[in-house]
Design a protein around this motif. Sequence first.
Motif, PDB file in Angstrom:
ATOM      1  N   TRP A 185       0.793  -1.493   0.099  1.00 22.41           N
ATOM      2  CA  TRP A 185      -0.437   0.035   0.163  1.00 22.41           C
ATOM      3  C   TRP A 185       0.811   1.515   0.258  1.00 22.41           C
ATOM      4  O   TRP A 185       0.392   2.360  -0.640  1.00 22.41           O
ATOM      5  CB  TRP A 185      -0.952   0.006   1.528  1.00 22.41           C
ATOM      6  CG  TRP A 185      -2.116  -1.294   1.242  1.00 22.41           C
ATOM      7  CD1 TRP A 185      -1.954  -2.098   1.760  1.00 22.41           C
ATOM      8  CD2 TRP A 185      -3.129  -0.998   0.671  1.00 22.41           C
ATOM      9  NE1 TRP A 185      -3.402  -2.717   1.211  1.00 22.41           N
ATOM     10  CE2 TRP A 185      -3.958  -2.515   0.676  1.00 22.41           C
ATOM     11  CE3 TRP A 185      -3.698   0.029  -0.395  1.00 22.41           C
ATOM     12  CZ2 TRP A 185      -5.380  -2.494   0.483  1.00 22.41           C
ATOM     13  CZ3 TRP A 185      -5.131  -0.741  -0.827  1.00 22.41           C
ATOM     14  CH2 TRP A 185      -6.060  -1.808  -0.550  1.00 22.41           C
ATOM     15  N   GLU A 329     -11.168  -1.448  14.159  1.00 24.70           N
ATOM     16  CA  GLU A 329     -10.712  -0.966  12.779  1.00 24.70           C
ATOM     17  C   GLU A 329     -10.332  -2.379  12.379  1.00 24.70           C
ATOM     18  O   GLU A 329     -11.279  -2.276  11.146  1.00 24.70           O
ATOM     19  CB  GLU A 329     -10.033  -0.259  12.757  1.00 24.70           C
ATOM     20  CG  GLU A 329      -9.927   0.250  11.176  1.00 24.70           C
ATOM     21  CD  GLU A 329      -8.528   1.714  10.986  1.00 24.70           C
ATOM     22  OE1 GLU A 329      -7.478   1.288  10.202  1.00 24.70           O
ATOM     23  OE2 GLU A 329      -8.564   2.627  11.514  1.00 24.70           O
ATOM     24  N   GLN A 330      -9.982  -3.491  12.640  1.00 25.71           N
ATOM     25  CA  GLN A 330      -9.695  -4.632  12.371  1.00 25.71           C
ATOM     26  C   GLN A 330      -9.888  -5.695  13.575  1.00 25.71           C
ATOM     27  O   GLN A 330      -9.493  -6.362  13.290  1.00 25.71           O
ATOM     28  CB  GLN A 330      -7.821  -4.666  12.244  1.00 25.71           C
ATOM     29  CG  GLN A 330      -7.861  -3.418  10.754  1.00 25.71           C
ATOM     30  CD  GLN A 330      -6.654  -4.444  10.481  1.00 25.71           C
ATOM     31  OE1 GLN A 330      -5.872  -5.015   9.946  1.00 25.71           O
ATOM     32  NE2 GLN A 330      -5.599  -3.207  10.028  1.00 25.71           N
ATOM     33  N   THR A 332     -12.063  -8.319  13.229  1.00 29.16           N
ATOM     34  CA  THR A 332     -12.503  -9.260  12.574  1.00 29.16           C
ATOM     35  C   THR A 332     -13.800  -9.787  13.049  1.00 29.16           C
ATOM     36  O   THR A 332     -13.384 -10.711  14.379  1.00 29.16           O
ATOM     37  CB  THR A 332     -11.673 -10.236  11.473  1.00 29.16           C
ATOM     38  OG1 THR A 332     -10.886 -10.419  12.249  1.00 29.16           O
ATOM     39  CG2 THR A 332     -11.199  -9.369  10.864  1.00 29.16           C
ATOM     40  N   THR A 406     -14.906   3.448   2.541  1.00 30.88           N
ATOM     41  CA  THR A 406     -13.907   2.537   2.989  1.00 30.88           C
ATOM     42  C   THR A 406     -13.742   2.546   4.578  1.00 30.88           C
ATOM     43  O   THR A 406     -13.153   2.051   4.952  1.00 30.88           O
ATOM     44  CB  THR A 406     -12.935   2.742   2.534  1.00 30.88           C
ATOM     45  OG1 THR A 406     -12.037   3.884   2.801  1.00 30.88           O
ATOM     46  CG2 THR A 406     -12.881   2.369   1.028  1.00 30.88           C
ATOM     47  N   GLN A 408     -15.542   1.368   7.024  1.00 26.92           N
ATOM     48  CA  GLN A 408     -16.192   0.072   8.016  1.00 26.92           C
ATOM     49  C   GLN A 408     -15.241  -1.028   7.444  1.00 26.92           C
ATOM     50  O   GLN A 408     -15.413  -2.113   7.359  1.00 26.92           O
ATOM     51  CB  GLN A 408     -17.146  -0.167   7.366  1.00 26.92           C
ATOM     52  CG  GLN A 408     -18.687   0.842   7.854  1.00 26.92           C
ATOM     53  CD  GLN A 408     -18.347   1.301   9.241  1.00 26.92           C
ATOM     54  OE1 GLN A 408     -18.474   0.315  10.259  1.00 26.92           O
ATOM     55  NE2 GLN A 408     -18.563   2.484  10.186  1.00 26.92           N
ATOM     56  N   SER A 409     -14.273  -0.633   5.981  1.00 26.21           N
ATOM     57  CA  SER A 409     -13.857  -1.946   5.923  1.00 26.21           C
ATOM     58  C   SER A 409     -11.930  -1.922   7.131  1.00 26.21           C
ATOM     59  O   SER A 409     -11.921  -1.317   7.746  1.00 26.21           O
ATOM     60  CB  SER A 409     -12.493  -1.449   4.745  1.00 26.21           C
ATOM     61  OG  SER A 409     -11.991  -2.359   4.001  1.00 26.21           O
ATOM     62  N   ALA A 410     -11.919  -3.648   6.780  1.00 25.94           N
ATOM     63  CA  ALA A 410     -10.760  -4.117   7.942  1.00 25.94           C
ATOM     64  C   ALA A 410      -9.751  -3.330   6.959  1.00 25.94           C
ATOM     65  O   ALA A 410      -8.610  -3.484   7.653  1.00 25.94           O
ATOM     66  CB  ALA A 410     -10.989  -5.340   7.904  1.00 25.94           C
ATOM     67  N   GLU A 411      -9.489  -2.746   5.630  1.00 27.48           N
ATOM     68  CA  GLU A 411      -8.316  -2.529   5.252  1.00 27.48           C
ATOM     69  C   GLU A 411      -8.536  -0.909   5.307  1.00 27.48           C
ATOM     70  O   GLU A 411      -7.670  -0.355   4.572  1.00 27.48           O
ATOM     71  CB  GLU A 411      -8.335  -2.433   3.939  1.00 27.48           C
ATOM     72  CG  GLU A 411      -7.914  -4.141   3.794  1.00 27.48           C
ATOM     73  CD  GLU A 411      -7.117  -4.877   4.679  1.00 27.48           C
ATOM     74  OE1 GLU A 411      -5.261  -4.255   4.407  1.00 27.48           O
ATOM     75  OE2 GLU A 411      -7.240  -5.963   5.146  1.00 27.48           O
ATOM     76  N   ARG A 412      -9.443  -0.583   6.410  1.00 22.39           N
ATOM     77  CA  ARG A 412      -9.187   0.359   5.537  1.00 22.39           C
ATOM     78  C   ARG A 412      -7.716   1.750   6.232  1.00 22.39           C
ATOM     79  O   ARG A 412      -8.196   2.963   5.988  1.00 22.39           O
ATOM     80  CB  ARG A 412     -10.474   1.449   7.630  1.00 22.39           C
ATOM     81  CG  ARG A 412     -10.465   3.151   7.445  1.00 22.39           C
ATOM     82  CD  ARG A 412     -11.503   2.905   8.725  1.00 22.39           C
ATOM     83  NE  ARG A 412     -11.315   4.503   9.241  1.00 22.39           N
ATOM     84  CZ  ARG A 412     -12.097   5.130  10.816  1.00 22.39           C
ATOM     85  NH1 ARG A 412     -12.585   4.016  11.128  1.00 22.39           N
ATOM     86  NH2 ARG A 412     -11.921   6.080  10.484  1.00 22.39           N
ATOM     87  N   ILE A 415      -6.720   1.891   3.093  1.00 25.20           N
ATOM     88  CA  ILE A 415      -6.629   2.300   1.359  1.00 25.20           C
ATOM     89  C   ILE A 415      -6.862   3.708   2.002  1.00 25.20           C
ATOM     90  O   ILE A 415      -6.819   4.769   1.872  1.00 25.20           O
ATOM     91  CB  ILE A 415      -7.961   1.595   1.457  1.00 25.20           C
ATOM     92  CG1 ILE A 415      -8.197   0.291   1.405  1.00 25.20           C
ATOM     93  CG2 ILE A 415      -9.458   2.317   0.589  1.00 25.20           C
ATOM     94  CD1 ILE A 415      -9.467   0.005   1.261  1.00 25.20           C
ATOM     95  N   GLN A 416      -7.502   4.257   3.388  1.00 23.36           N
ATOM     96  CA  GLN A 416      -7.576   5.616   3.617  1.00 23.36           C
ATOM     97  C   GLN A 416      -6.052   6.148   3.520  1.00 23.36           C
ATOM     98  O   GLN A 416      -5.698   7.648   2.673  1.00 23.36           O
ATOM     99  CB  GLN A 416      -8.027   5.933   4.899  1.00 23.36           C
ATOM    100  CG  GLN A 416      -9.534   5.617   4.787  1.00 23.36           C
ATOM    101  CD  GLN A 416     -10.160   5.907   5.404  1.00 23.36           C
ATOM    102  OE1 GLN A 416      -9.687   6.650   6.510  1.00 23.36           O
ATOM    103  NE2 GLN A 416     -11.603   6.236   5.616  1.00 23.36           N
TER     104      GLN A 416
END
Length: 511
Positions: A185, A329-330, A332, A406, A408-412, A415-416
């Motif tokens: 990333w 945030e992660q 899961t 994004t 709510q994404s686990a990869e927030r 990605i952000q």
Amino acid sequence: MDGSPSLCRVYAMAHALHRMHRDLCAGAPGLCARMSSVDGKELLRYVRAVSFNGSAGTPVVFNENGDAPGRYDIFQYQIRNGSAPEYRLIGRWTNQLHLNVRAMRWAGGGAAVPVSVCSLPCGVGERKKRVKGVACCWHCERCEGYHYQASELSCELCPYEQRPNRTRTGCQPIPIVRLDWHSPWAALPVLLSVLGIVATTLVMAAFLRHNDTPIVRASGREMSYVLLTGIFLCYAATFPMIAAPGVAVCACRRVLLGLGMCFSYAALLTKTNRIHRIFQQGRKSVAAPRFISPASQLAITFSLISVQLLGVLVWFALDPPHTVVDFGEQRTQDPEAARGVLKCDISDLSLICSLGYSILLMVTCTVYAIKTRGVPETFNEAKPIGFTMYTTCIVWLAFIPIFFGTAQSAERMYIQTTTLTVSLSLSASVSLGMLYMPKVYIILLHPERNVPKRKRSFKAIVTAAAMSGKLTHPGADRPNGEAKTELYESVETNPAPSTKTTYISYSNHAI
């Protein structure tokens, strides 16, 4: 003797009478007087004491109730390979069980004897759920999610910053991660940032080396350096965004997050506003508008930048920079994949406020770029600024849904951060490419075009502005901007006399 039950009883009665005669009559033949007075209870006592072997060699006895013990053959219904299903003898019951275990078959055809219990012991990480009304029976339930086996009968939730271990017999800390330099990333943002910093440095070096050449002077040297500084800061913001979070790194993030954009768009807004005021003034008066000198432009630009810096200082005062570990945030569904994210304590609201002022400058600059789009090309660089702002607006319009969509994404985090840094680099690249690369091209590869232009009085520019508005429609009917060419010639050949004339340098790039 293994005959019918009736025959067994007859033989048992005979044996009982024989023993009673022997005991009561002392071996005398016939029925003695003692036996003639015997009642049924005494006879029953002899019957119960009977014990003899039958014709088959099996013992014949009676219990306390006078009943002979049962004799049973035990059969099992079996299906064997290659033969029809049938009942097979596997044992007998004659006062006790005689079972041939090896001859038995169980489900699946196996010979292993299944365990005969109500409930098996529960495995590791499982709790017993007792069956109501049956004390020794239970169901085994695995502790799911973030629960661990606290006792034989219960599962409990791990603390928020922990997760169950592999056996679910206890809890262990959740691993902490962050965006590092080796992450995929980070590859694209770092590449764009490094290339952008190199390109910005080369452009700034070219401008400094040719600082007194006409094209650099006509570009507005002071404002150009301010804009290049903002472009450089936009590229440089990538590095603290990816670096390991700490107090110093978090402070740099807050400062650089919106400062680079603020430098860039404050400078561009000041330039477009100046162009707009000059040509607006030209339609009303021949007097030059106020605050168009380089010093005034710098003062306006830095006053706009100071608003951003003041906001950052207030932010520091109200909420000093620090790091946090975000376990939500992660977090899961699978605890094995759960991670805590080490990051700076910058909320989405703080981010919006930090970038919001720069975006406001960008939108305002775009509005002025639209207003000055009809200014004659010969006098300004409004059109390149306009193209720059239109493209930048598109970049940030694409950034907003990606960044906040994004959440709510686990990869927030990944990605952000990538989206934000790439958007900063792209907006800086647009400004650098559209506003400075053509000038550097002329400076380095076509120095013969880097020659001084004649100065125009402000009155000439005023006249051009006024006549440009009047000739807009007729000029559209003439090929290749013929109306503009005639306009400029008329301005040169028929200047109005004036006791005090303001001269403004111009080139094909700036006013």
